[in-house]
Design a protein around this motif. Structure first.
Motif, PDB file in Angstrom:
ATOM      1  N   ASP A  70      36.230  36.510  38.653  1.00  0.00           N
ATOM      2  CA  ASP A  70      35.761  37.385  37.784  1.00  0.00           C
ATOM      3  C   ASP A  70      34.644  37.430  38.861  1.00  0.00           C
ATOM      4  O   ASP A  70      33.204  36.894  38.781  1.00  0.00           O
ATOM      5  N   SER A  71      34.915  38.277  39.946  1.00  0.00           N
ATOM      6  CA  SER A  71      33.849  39.358  40.494  1.00  0.00           C
ATOM      7  C   SER A  71      34.015  40.450  40.516  1.00  0.00           C
ATOM      8  O   SER A  71      35.329  40.801  42.235  1.00  0.00           O
ATOM      9  N   HIS A  72      33.587  41.505  39.972  1.00  0.00           N
ATOM     10  CA  HIS A  72      34.343  42.743  39.956  1.00  0.00           C
ATOM     11  C   HIS A  72      33.887  43.489  40.654  1.00  0.00           C
ATOM     12  O   HIS A  72      34.819  45.049  41.017  1.00  0.00           O
TER      13      HIS A  72
ATOM     14  N   GLN B 176      39.238  43.433  42.238  1.00  0.00           N
ATOM     15  CA  GLN B 176      39.602  44.284  40.676  1.00  0.00           C
ATOM     16  C   GLN B 176      39.138  44.028  40.191  1.00  0.00           C
ATOM     17  O   GLN B 176      39.213  42.586  39.440  1.00  0.00           O
ATOM     18  N   GLU B 177      38.957  44.589  38.578  1.00  0.00           N
ATOM     19  CA  GLU B 177      38.413  44.218  37.112  1.00  0.00           C
ATOM     20  C   GLU B 177      39.082  43.377  36.853  1.00  0.00           C
ATOM     21  O   GLU B 177      41.316  44.205  36.359  1.00  0.00           O
TER      22      GLU B 177
ATOM     23  N   THR C  62      34.061  33.785  33.813  1.00  0.00           N
ATOM     24  CA  THR C  62      33.425  34.614  33.581  1.00  0.00           C
ATOM     25  C   THR C  62      31.267  34.192  33.806  1.00  0.00           C
ATOM     26  O   THR C  62      31.600  32.801  34.055  1.00  0.00           O
TER      27      THR C  62
ATOM     28  N   ARG D 165      28.406  40.246  32.472  1.00  0.00           N
ATOM     29  CA  ARG D 165      29.113  41.670  31.540  1.00  0.00           C
ATOM     30  C   ARG D 165      28.123  41.033  29.688  1.00  0.00           C
ATOM     31  O   ARG D 165      27.411  40.009  29.618  1.00  0.00           O
TER      32      ARG D 165
ATOM     33  N   ALA E 229      29.823  36.377  41.164  1.00  0.00           N
ATOM     34  CA  ALA E 229      29.543  37.889  40.297  1.00  0.00           C
ATOM     35  C   ALA E 229      28.397  38.240  41.039  1.00  0.00           C
ATOM     36  O   ALA E 229      27.385  39.407  40.523  1.00  0.00           O
TER      37      ALA E 229
END
Length: 359
Positions: free
Chosen positions: A52-54, A58-59, A81, A86, A116
């Motif tokens: 989870d690294s935007h 990709q999301e 995350t 977020r 992230a």
């Protein structure tokens, strides 16, 4: 490995089946990630995790919806995350929405933040923030009201959503946090001695907080590569998975900086990062990572699961014996489909067959 040998290693009290997960990067095209998730389910895997690294990939939450729509059983979630990049209420809303749509097939892995936040020149969050985010996300995604930022919040539309929050940790205080507030504990290293030590720290923290350690799910995640027991094959497998020692080294470097080299911490983790100099997050989690030359072969072999199916089974049995409930396979190498196939056709069935026979 003979059936008798496997039963002996499992022991008389190891009757619960081990779950298996796969950890993917959401590299484009997205259908490729969805396709690997579908293959994982077809081969008997229970969980599909993603980075989870935007900015780097990709999301993931968008892709989770596609995975859940095209599968029937697997549980999806981030490994992991963080509370920084977020909004906690938005994160909870995503999980509750997916659960309402697809029937409670999500899990939230959360930590202080690594790639992230670092690509944004930020820093990992505090453990206080991890605790608070865990509480807010869990309460909202389980259809309960929660106090946050001076307001009492609840999703009026959520009726059936249920979510567990698993905490990823390495350092002493993070392990304590996992034991005190986590539904599960994620350890991103496959070394038996390290895993045993850290699981015990989490169990002790849970007991001291008045929680039942048996209700915590223990997940170990590491690269797995199935190959032949030859020098050439071992050289290739190590080259494809050496990046993992570099990734783990980022977290250990933070711990050493905080606690010093004489901290009460597994010595193997402190020793191997002494040659570490720099790290490029643009090659984070990639086999061609060019900042991992400091990771010796011994560490690659200890941190990962490499070799023949029999060698994989032997190490998985050891992990099972020390209390690991799930092994999640990092698939960041050039043998993705074959690894899934061998696990599905040989490794997972052998472990589950004999555990079931003992129940």
């Amino acid at each position: 490995m003979t059936a008798g040998r496997l039963r002996h290693l499992l022991g008389t009290n190891e009757r619960k089946q081990m779950d298996f997960g796969v950890v993917l990067q959401t590299n484009p095209p997205a259908w490729r990630t969805v396709g690997l998730a579908k293959q994982a389910e077809e081969h008997g895997f229970d969980y599909v995790w993603t980075f989870d690294s935007h900015l780097l990939w990709q999301e993931p939450y968008v892709i989770y919806s596609a995975i859940l729509a095209e599968t029937r059983r697997v549980i999806v979630g981030p490994m992991v995350t963080n509370p920084a990049t977020r909004d906690w209420t938005v994160t909870a809303s995503v999980y509750a929405t997916l659960n309402e749509m697809y029937g409670n097939r999500t899990v939230c892995g959360i930590g202080r933040g690594d790639s992230a936040v670092r690509v944004l020149n930020g820093a990992p969050t505090t453990l206080k923030q991890v605790r608070e985010a865990t509480h807010v996300i869990r309460e909202l995604a389980n259809c309960r009201a929660v106090e946050h930022n001076g307001s009492k919040l609840q999703f009026p539309w959520a009726r059936t959503s249920a979510l567990e929050v698993w905490i990823a940790a390495y350092g002493p205080l993070a392990l304590k946090t996992a034991g005190e507030v986590g539904d599960g504990f994620i350890l991103q290293v496959g070394d038996i001695d390290v895993a045993k030590w850290m699981i015990e720290q989490v169990r002790t923290a849970a007991s001291n907080a008045g929680r039942d350690p048996e209700k915590i799910t223990f997940c170990v995640a590491a690269p797995a590569y199935v190959g032949e027991d030859t020098p050439e094959s071992w050289q290739h497998m190590r080259a494809q998975t050496r990046w993992f020692g570099g990734m783990v080294g980022n977290h250990i470097a933070d711990i050493v900086a905080k606690y010093g080299e004489d901290a009460d911490f597994p010595e193997v983790l402190i020793d191997y990062i002494k040659g570490r100099t720099d790290y490029d997050y643009n090659t984070h989690g990639k086999a061609d990572n060019d900042h991992v030359d400091f990771v010796p072969d011994e560490i690659v072999d200890r941190f990962c699961i490499l070799g023949t199916p029999e060698q994989h089974i032997a190490k998985l049995v050891e992990l099972k014996a020390i209390g690991v409930d799930q092994f999640a396979v990092y698939l960041q190498h050039d043998n993705k489909e074959e690894t899934l196939r061998v696990y599905g056709e040989s490794i997972i069935p052998q472990l589950r067959e004999h555990v079931t026979a003992k129940a």
